[in-house]
Design an enzyme around this catalytic site. Structure first.
Site, short mmCIF file in Angstrom:
data_model
loop_
_atom_site.label_atom_id
_atom_site.label_comp_id
_atom_site.label_asym_id
_atom_site.label_seq_id
_atom_site.Cartn_x
_atom_site.Cartn_y
_atom_site.Cartn_z
N GLU A 100 34.24 -5.35 15.19
CA GLU A 100 35.22 -6.26 15.08
C GLU A 100 35.00 -7.16 13.70
O GLU A 100 33.78 -7.15 13.31
CB GLU A 100 35.08 -7.15 16.38
CG GLU A 100 35.45 -6.36 17.56
CD GLU A 100 35.51 -7.02 18.74
OE1 GLU A 100 36.76 -7.72 19.10
OE2 GLU A 100 34.63 -7.61 19.18
N ASP A 115 29.02 -6.94 26.83
CA ASP A 115 30.28 -7.35 26.58
C ASP A 115 31.22 -5.98 26.35
O ASP A 115 32.26 -5.91 27.06
CB ASP A 115 30.33 -8.31 25.32
CG ASP A 115 31.99 -8.69 25.25
OD1 ASP A 115 32.52 -8.82 26.23
OD2 ASP A 115 32.26 -8.94 23.95
N HIS A 117 33.46 -0.63 27.93
CA HIS A 117 34.38 0.21 27.15
C HIS A 117 33.65 1.21 26.28
O HIS A 117 34.14 2.52 26.48
CB HIS A 117 34.67 -0.65 25.94
CG HIS A 117 35.58 -2.06 26.36
ND1 HIS A 117 36.30 -1.98 27.47
CD2 HIS A 117 35.59 -3.16 25.66
CE1 HIS A 117 36.73 -3.33 27.58
NE2 HIS A 117 36.20 -4.12 26.57
N LYS A 135 44.36 2.20 26.57
CA LYS A 135 44.86 2.47 25.26
C LYS A 135 45.39 3.81 25.25
O LYS A 135 44.74 4.53 25.60
CB LYS A 135 43.79 2.41 24.26
CG LYS A 135 43.45 0.72 24.15
CD LYS A 135 42.37 0.48 23.25
CE LYS A 135 41.80 -0.91 23.21
NZ LYS A 135 42.43 -1.93 22.40
C1 BG6 Z 1 36.82 -7.32 25.24
C2 BG6 Z 1 35.60 -8.35 24.53
O1 BG6 Z 1 36.83 -6.44 26.36
O2 BG6 Z 1 37.37 -6.70 24.15
C3 BG6 Z 1 36.07 -8.99 23.33
O3 BG6 Z 1 35.22 -8.95 25.88
C4 BG6 Z 1 36.40 -7.88 22.51
O4 BG6 Z 1 34.55 -9.42 23.20
C5 BG6 Z 1 37.80 -7.40 22.82
O5 BG6 Z 1 36.90 -9.05 21.15
C6 BG6 Z 1 38.14 -6.28 21.95
O6 BG6 Z 1 39.39 -5.63 22.44
P1 BG6 Z 1 40.54 -4.72 21.41
O7 BG6 Z 1 41.34 -4.41 22.30
O8 BG6 Z 1 40.88 -5.87 20.51
O9 BG6 Z 1 39.49 -3.77 20.63
#
Ligand code: BG6
Length: 509
Positions: free
Chosen positions: A238, A257, A262, A204
Site C-alpha cells: 500500500e 492486520d 487476506h 474481490k
Molecule cells: C484492510 C486493512 O483489511 O485492508 C487495511 O485493515 C488496509 O489496513 C485494507 O488498508 C486494504 O484493502 P484494499 O481492498 O484497499 O486492498
C-alpha cells in the site's frame, strides 16, 4: 444500470444475478470509516443494480443523537461520495423509505428494546419477512456486549419466523487464544451457519478468478506444483500510511492486520487442491487442509522481517515516519512492514517456500500473487545469450491493474541469438466491458442470500493464527527498535536479506 433478473431462472444457472429476499440489515458502528466508505455505498450499489428487494430495510445503530433523517443524510452523503454506480433519485427514494436509526450505547437495554421494535415495525411496514442480518462493524471488544444484548432481547433466535445472521469483521482476535474466546462469545448466541466472517479480499473479483483460472483450464494445473515452481511471492503493498487509524493499528501491525487474514486466504486459494464443488463445505475443506499443512519457518529470525516506515517522499509530498504519526507511541514496536516465509508440508508444495509480505508506504499500491518457476534444467545457449533471461513467472494481479501476466524469455529480433525477458498480459479492461463489483457488494449480497462460500470459517481463522503465533511471539520477545525503511521504498534491508538467504529476490511489481 438495473440488471434484469428473470424470476423463472434455473437455480443452477449462476450466470444470472440473484436478488436478495425481503430482509433488514442492521449495522452497528455506522459512524465508522468502513461503514461510510464501503458498507453504505455497497448497499446503494446493490439497490441500483436491482439486487435488493422492495421489502428491504437498513437500520443504523450508534452512539449519536440522530433521528432517522439525520442518518439518512449520512447515508446519502456517503453514497454520493463513494458509490461505484451513478446516483439515481428513484433508487435513493426507494431505499430511503426503509432507512431507520436507533441511538444508543451497546450497554443500553432500552436502546436494544427500541431496536427490536424498529425492526418489528419494518417487518410490518416493508414486508421484510422477519429476516434480519446484524453487521458488527465495531471493535471485537464490543462483540460480547452486542451479541449478549441481541440474545437477551430475543433478536438472535429464529423462532421459525425468518432467518437471523450475524456478520463480523476482522480482526478475528489478536492471537489463537483470543480468536477462540471471540468465537466462543459469538457461537453461544449464533449457530455456525449463521455467522458470516468478512474477509473482503475474498469478495474481490480477481480473487474469485483465481478459482476459475486454476480449475477451469487444463494448461496451468500440470505445472502448479513443486516440479516446476521454485517459490511463490504474495505481495500486498500500500502507498498510504496509517492515516487516522493509529488507535486501531498501534499494537496490531501488518501481520495481524492483513497477513493473518487476506494473505493467508490468498495463499490457501493458490495452494489448495481442487474442491469437488464450489459449495462452502468443499471449498473450506480444501482451504483447511492446506492451512493445516502450512507452518512457520524453522528459523524465524532468518526467514521473517519486520519494519516501520520512516519519513520520506511519496507522491511528491514529504510524509511523516510511523513513530511520528499522531497517536503512535514514540517507542512503538508495531510493524508497518511484515514479511514471512511459510512452508507447506504436502506432496504438491514440499520444498516450495511461500513468501507473504505486506506494508504501508511502499512506492505504489499493488496486490499480486507470483508463481516463480524453476530454471529450465538445461539451456542450449551460451551464457551471454541468456544474460537477460529472468525467471519464468505467472503473476496474478489482484489490484489495482487487474489481470494476469506471464513472464518468459523470447529471442530479440536480430541475426544474432539473444534472449530477453518479455511479458504477455491479460487485462480485465481489455477483455471485458463489465466493470467489477466492489468486494462489499458481493459479500453483503451473499449474506442476505445466505450464501456462505466466500466467508472463512472459524477453523480457518484458527489455523492461520497457528501459523502466525510463533512468529508474533518471537517478534514480541525481540521487542524493538524495529528496522526502519524510508517511506516510498520497498521495505527494510532485512526483508531483502531474508529472501537472499534462499537465493531469491523480491519482485518489483
Ligand atoms: C484492510 C486493512 O483489511 O485492508 C487495511 O485493515 C488496509 O489496513 C485494507 O488498508 C486494504 O484493502 P484494499 O481492498 O484497499 O486492498
Amino acid at each position: 444500470m438495473t440488471e434484469h433478473v428473470n424470476p423463472l431462472r434455473d437455480p443452477q444457472d449462476r450466470r444470472l444475478p440473484r436478488i436478495a429476499g425481503p430482509s433488514v440489515l442492521v449495522i452497528f458502528g455506522v459512524t465508522g470509516d468502513l461503514s461510510r466508505k464501503k458498507l453504505m455505498p455497497a448497499v446503494y450499489d446493490l439497490a441500483n443494480r436491482g439486487l435488493l428487494p422492495p421489502g428491504f430495510g437498513l437500520v443504523g445503530f450508534a452512539r449519536r443523537d440522530w433521528a432517522d433523517q439525520d442518518f439518512a443524510k449520512e447515508v446519502h452523503d456517503s453514497v454520493k461520495e463513494h458509490a461505484r454506480t451513478p446516483f439515481r433519485e428513484e433508487v435513493w427514494q426507494q431505499l430511503l423509505e426503509g432507512i431507520r436509526f436507533v441511538p444508543g450505547e451497546f450497554s443500553d437495554d432500552q436502546a436494544f428494546e427500541t431496536l427490536k421494535e424498529t425492526i418489528q415495525e419494518l417487518d410490518e411496514q416493508r414486508g421484510t419477512g422477519g429476516n434480519h442480518a446484524f453487521y458488527l462493524s465495531i471493535p471485537p471488544s464490543f462483540f460480547d456486549d452486542v451479541v449478549g444484548q441481541l440474545r437477551r432481547h430475543g433478536m438472535a433466535d429464529e423462532k421459525g419466523q425468518g432467518w437471523r445472521r450475524v456478520v463480523i469483521e476482522k480482526p478475528f482476535g489478536h492471537d489463537l487464544r483470543s480468536a477462540r474466546e471471540l468465537n466462543d462469545i459469538v457461537s453461544t448466541v449464533f449457530p455456525p451457519e449463521s455467522v458470516f466472517r468478512i474477509d473482503h479480499y475474498l469478495g474481490k473479483e480477481t480473487v474469485q478468478n483465481l478459482l476459475a483460472f486454476r480449475f477451469a483450464n487444463q494448461m496451468f494445473e500440470p505445472i502448479w506444483n513443486n516440479n516446476y515452481v521454485s517459490h511463490v511471492q504474495i505481495t500486498m503493498a500500500e502507498d498510504i500510511g496509517i492515516g487516522g487509524r493509529a488507535g486501531y493499528y498501534d499494537g496490531i501491525g501488518a501481520a495481524r492486520d492483513v497477513i493473518q487474514n487476506h494473505l493467508m486466504q490468498l495463499m490457501a486459494l493458490t495452494a489448495m487442491e481442487e474442491p469437488t464443488s464450489f459449495e462452502a463445505a468443499q471449498l473450506r475443506t480444501e482451504k483447511q487442509k492446506v492451512l493445516g499443512a502450512a507452518r512457520p519457518p524453522v528459523d524465524i529470525d532468518a526467514h521473517t522481517a519486520r519494519g516501520q516506515y520512516s519519513t520520506g517522499w511519496q507522491g511528491g509530498e514529504k510524509v511523516k515516519g510511523f513513530l511520528e504519526e499522531d497517536g503512535i507511541k514514540p517507542d512503538s514496536f508495531t510493524e508497518t512492514y511484515a514479511a514471512i516465509r511459510v512452508d507447506i508440508d504436502n506432496r504438491r508444495w514440499a520444498g516450495v517456500p511461500f513468501y507473504l509480505r505486506s506494508a504501508k508506504r511502499m512506492p505504489r499500491r499493488v496486490t499480486e500473487i507470483a508463481l516463480n518457476f524453476k530454471r529450465a534444467p538445461h539451456l542450449p545457449f551460451t551464457s551471454t545469450d541468456t544474460e537477460e533471461l529472468g525467471i519464468n513467472a505467472l503473476v496474478m494481479r489482484i489490484q489495482p491493474d487487474e489481470g494476469i501476466t506471464m513472464r518468459f524469455g523470447a529471442k530479440v529480433p536480430s541475426t544474432q541469438m539473444e534472449i530477453r525477458e518479455v511479458s504477455m498480459d491479460f487485462n480485465y479492461g481489455g477483455s471485458f466491458t463489465e466493470s467489477s463489483p466492489e468486494a462489499y457488494e458481493r459479500l453483503i449480497l451473499d449474506v442476505l442470500l445466505g450464501e456462505p462460500p466466500l466467508f472463512p470459517q472459524h477453523e480457518e481463522v484458527e489455523l492461520s493464527w497457528q501459523i502466525l503465533d510463533p512468529i508474533l511471539n518471537r517478534w514480541a520477545e525481540l521487542g524493538g527498535p524495529v528496522d526502519q525503511y524510508e517511506s516510498g521504498t520497498w521495505g527494510p534491508q532485512s526483508g531483502i536479506d531474508m529472501l537472499a538467504r534462499d537465493g531469491f529476490v523480491w519482485r518489483r511489481p
